[in-house]
Design a protein around this motif. Structure first.
Motif, PDB file in Angstrom:
ATOM      1  N   THR A  21      -7.255   1.380   0.311  1.00 39.68           N
ATOM      2  CA  THR A  21      -6.112   0.576  -0.137  1.00 39.68           C
ATOM      3  C   THR A  21      -5.537  -0.253   1.000  1.00 39.68           C
ATOM      4  OG1 THR A  21      -5.606   2.187  -1.857  1.00 39.68           O
ATOM      5  CG2 THR A  21      -3.819   0.707  -1.211  1.00 39.68           C
ATOM      6  N   ARG A  22      -5.385   0.348   2.156  1.00 36.07           N
ATOM      7  CA  ARG A  22      -4.811  -0.372   3.301  1.00 36.07           C
ATOM      8  C   ARG A  22      -5.726  -1.504   3.783  1.00 36.07           C
ATOM      9  NH1 ARG A  22      -0.245   2.024   4.523  1.00 36.07           N
ATOM     10  NH2 ARG A  22       0.027   4.227   4.048  1.00 36.07           N
ATOM     11  N   PRO A  53       0.796  -1.226   0.000  1.00 31.62           N
ATOM     12  CA  PRO A  53       0.000   0.000   0.000  1.00 31.62           C
ATOM     13  C   PRO A  53       0.831   1.279   0.000  1.00 31.62           C
ATOM     14  CG  PRO A  53      -0.690  -1.459   1.790  1.00 31.62           C
ATOM     15  CD  PRO A  53       0.519  -2.070   1.140  1.00 31.62           C
ATOM     16  N   ASP A  54       1.941   1.296   0.735  1.00 28.77           N
ATOM     17  CA  ASP A  54       2.744   2.518   0.809  1.00 28.77           C
ATOM     18  C   ASP A  54       3.307   2.895  -0.556  1.00 28.77           C
ATOM     19  OD1 ASP A  54       2.335   2.969   3.561  1.00 28.77           O
ATOM     20  OD2 ASP A  54       3.936   1.567   4.067  1.00 28.77           O
ATOM     21  N   SER A  90      -6.231   5.985   0.756  1.00 27.62           N
ATOM     22  CA  SER A  90      -5.356   5.259   1.671  1.00 27.62           C
ATOM     23  C   SER A  90      -6.153   4.279   2.529  1.00 27.62           C
ATOM     24  CB  SER A  90      -4.605   6.248   2.561  1.00 27.62           C
ATOM     25  OG  SER A  90      -3.796   5.562   3.487  1.00 27.62           O
TER      26      SER A  90
END
Length: 133
Positions: free
Chosen positions: A62-63, A31-32, A59
């Motif tokens: 996604t995370r 994810p990052d 974010s």
């Protein structure tokens, strides 16, 4: 080659690198790495039609989704069309294929509108469309 042509070639190569980084981050389920490719004010519509506005919403989604994604093979992202709308804005059409041991699986045809910010191309407006089977 003129300076304008050299600049355009460099931008095309940079955009292809961003798409390759999307592929790498998806394949690694990272994810990052994926989130680092987005403009802070990005808009993303998922393949399932969920609208995410801003990096915080992208974010969170996604995370929650990417690390537990169920594909077990490779994923490929290929730029199929690139059109500059302005020198700092490009529309990018992508072919997305998830591969497994059984061969090609789910497909998508994302469209990315990318903007150049401080010399860096970022995903700014993205629509991920699944291809029906």
């Amino acid at each position: 080659m003129t300076t304008e042509n050299t600049s355009r070639t460099a931008d095309i190569e940079a955009i292809h690198r961003v798409v390759a980084a999307v592929e790498a981050s998806q394949e690694a389920k990272d994810p990052d790495a994926f989130l680092s490719l987005f403009h802070p004010d990005a808009l993303w519509t998922t393949g399932g039609g969920k609208v995410l506005i801003g990096l915080d919403a992208i974010s969170e989604f996604t995370r929650n989704v990417l690390p537990g994604a169920t594909w077990d093979g490779r994923v490929s992202y290929t730029v199929t069309h690139l059109q500059f709308l302005r020198p700092d804005v490009a529309a990018v059409k992508v072919s997305q294929v998830y591969h497994s041991a059984d061969g090609p699986g789910d497909e998508g045809v994302p469209t990315y509108v990318m903007t150049k910010q401080n010399g860096r191309w970022l995903l700014t407006v993205c629509q991920n469309t699944q291809v029906p089977k």
